[in-house]
Design an enzyme around this catalytic site. Structure first.
Site, PDB file in Angstrom:
ATOM      1  N   CYS A  83       0.823  -1.223   0.000  1.00 44.96           N
ATOM      2  CA  CYS A  83       0.000   0.000   0.000  1.00 44.96           C
ATOM      3  C   CYS A  83       0.848   1.260   0.000  1.00 44.96           C
ATOM      4  O   CYS A  83       0.308   2.373  -0.106  1.00 44.96           O
ATOM      5  CB  CYS A  83      -0.919   0.008   1.209  1.00 44.96           C
ATOM      6  N   CYS A 206     -12.965   1.071   8.611  1.00 44.08           N
ATOM      7  CA  CYS A 206     -12.131   0.501   7.554  1.00 44.08           C
ATOM      8  C   CYS A 206     -12.221   1.332   6.279  1.00 44.08           C
ATOM      9  O   CYS A 206     -13.296   1.808   5.910  1.00 44.08           O
ATOM     10  CB  CYS A 206     -12.578  -0.925   7.233  1.00 44.08           C
ATOM     11  N   SER A 207     -11.105   1.486   5.584  1.00 43.01           N
ATOM     12  CA  SER A 207     -11.114   2.174   4.293  1.00 43.01           C
ATOM     13  C   SER A 207     -11.755   1.273   3.240  1.00 43.01           C
ATOM     14  O   SER A 207     -11.772   0.055   3.375  1.00 43.01           O
ATOM     15  CB  SER A 207      -9.691   2.554   3.872  1.00 43.01           C
ATOM     16  N   LYS A 330      -9.803   6.833   4.377  1.00 40.14           N
ATOM     17  CA  LYS A 330     -11.107   6.438   4.907  1.00 40.14           C
ATOM     18  C   LYS A 330     -12.263   6.989   4.081  1.00 40.14           C
ATOM     19  O   LYS A 330     -13.234   6.292   3.823  1.00 40.14           O
ATOM     20  CB  LYS A 330     -11.201   6.931   6.360  1.00 40.14           C
ATOM     21  N   HIS A 334      -9.085   4.400  -1.113  1.00 42.33           N
ATOM     22  CA  HIS A 334      -7.757   3.795  -0.966  1.00 42.33           C
ATOM     23  C   HIS A 334      -7.450   2.856  -2.129  1.00 42.33           C
ATOM     24  O   HIS A 334      -7.397   1.634  -1.964  1.00 42.33           O
ATOM     25  CB  HIS A 334      -7.697   3.052   0.364  1.00 42.33           C
TER      26      HIS A 334
END
Length: 386
Positions: A83, A206-207, A330, A334
């Protein structure tokens, strides 16, 4: 080393982009950055992308994307650090210009994540953790971050309400960002009412899974001034990279992100800056606990006080040190290979005074922190008005 400036930025609207392919969203952001810079040629292209083979069945992006832009023949390379691939692409481009190997570099990041179903996306993202020691035993990415959250809660008294406050703040900022995947106002109660994914992380901790691309044009500060653009010249003054053990079981302390701390220290040293010098910060909030732990590791707050800082509004747009003014991973979304570049774009926008309703008044020094996996790698860049 030569001084390096950002002269062009561009990104598409993040989201579930069913009608577009990886190459088309990448080209859209690249062309936007070139147009913003006022240039039509570059010496090098860097591409941050985590897992195109698993997400869209395509490797060899350097050849594919240079050709898509009509730049076949231009040196290009894809870099990967899970990431943090976008941040690594920025560091690679920065090094090229700083060293004199290239005068103008197109830095890009891209990921097309929604062409596979949820199970395949979960599998692809899980490759950023230790497959042999963690993934093959059934632990998920949210589960691993939930472990970090549980340790932080046990050691420092962090609460689910404080985690939820991160989501509330970032969604409020995302409402002001036209590129954000979600324009959704939420409350602490809303977050806590969503499905529990991995205790204590709820769905809104969670994203999301996201398609998106982002791009920047780098050149020397001298050439940036010669281009005669109206906006301020933004200079990259610090770049730090570090790694940690990929396996959580091998870490000495699960309550801190060691790679983030080391990368930050290296970036601050290069820039001759301190955390107190920062006016705006973007951190890797793939989960709400990640933002809290990242702000502590950077040195914005003492360890154990990151959650209280969010709860008390210190990281809001009007707070002492605004964090994730873009909406963060968020709310903005992402797309894992693009996130690091998009974070840097937000800092550049803030330093140029072009962030619109989310503008931080007087912002002249900013930091972007990108992270791979559970902090197995981290990259930090410091930027300021030249």
């Amino acid at each position: 080393m030569r001084d390096v400036a950002v002269v062009g930025i561009g990104m598409n609207d993040f989201g579930e982009l069913w009608e577009q392919s990886l190459r088309t969203i990448w080209a859209e952001s690249a062309l936007a950055a070139l147009s913003d810079a006022g240039v039509d040629s570059v010496d090098l292209i860097t591409i941050g992308c985590m897992s195109p083979g698993l997400f869209v069945g395509q490797e060899h992006l350097a050849s594919l994307l240079a050709d898509e832009l009509g730049m076949a023949g231009v040196p290009a390379s894809r870099v990967e650090s899970a990431c943090a691939s976008g941040g690594l692409a920025l560091r690679a481009g920065f090094a090229e210009v700083a060293s004199g190997l290239s005068d103008t570099v197109l830095v890009t990041g891209v990921e097309k994540m929604t062409d596979v179903d949820g199970a395949d996306a979960t599998y692809a993202l899980g490759t950023a953790a230790d497959r042999e020691w963690e993934g093959f035993h059934g632990i998920t990415f949210p589960g691993l971050y939930a472990m970090l959250a549980q340790v932080h809660m046990e050691r420092f008294g962090t609460t689910p309400e404080q985690l939820a406050a991160v989501a509330v703040k970032n969604h409020a900022n995302g409402l002001l960002n036209p590129h954000a995947q979600y324009h959704l106002k939420v409350s602490v109660e809303d977050v806590l009412a969503t499905t529990m994914v991995a205790d204590p992380l709820h769905l809104l901790d969670c994203s999301p899974v996201t398609d998106g691309a982002a791009a920047m044009v780098l050149t020397t500060v001298e050439r940036a001034r010669e281009l005669g653009k109206d906006n301020p010249v933004v200079k990259i003054t610090g770049s730090g990279l570090a790694t940690d053990t990929i396996t959580l079981a091998n870490r000495k302390d699960l309550s801190e992100l060691g790679a983030v701390r080391l990368a930050s220290e290296r970036a601050f040293r290069m820039a001759d800056r301190r955390p107190d010098d920062l006016h705006v910060v973007e951190v890797h909030d793939c989960f709400t606990i990640a933002e809290i732990m990242a702000t502590e590791a950077i040195g914005l707050f003492d360890q154990g006080f990151g959650a209280k800082a969010v709860e008390n509004g210190l990281t809001s747009l009007q707070g002492k040190i605004p964090v994730n003014t873009s909406g963060g991973l968020k709310s903005k979304g992402h797309p894992v290979g693009a996130s690091g570049v998009a974070q840097a774009i937000e800092i550049v926008s803030q330093l140029r005074g072009e962030a619109g309703q989310r503008q931080v008044e007087g912002a002249r020094v900013g930091l972007a922190q990108n992270m791979g996996g559970l902090g197995g790698s981290s990259i930090v860049h410091i930027m300021e008005v030249a």
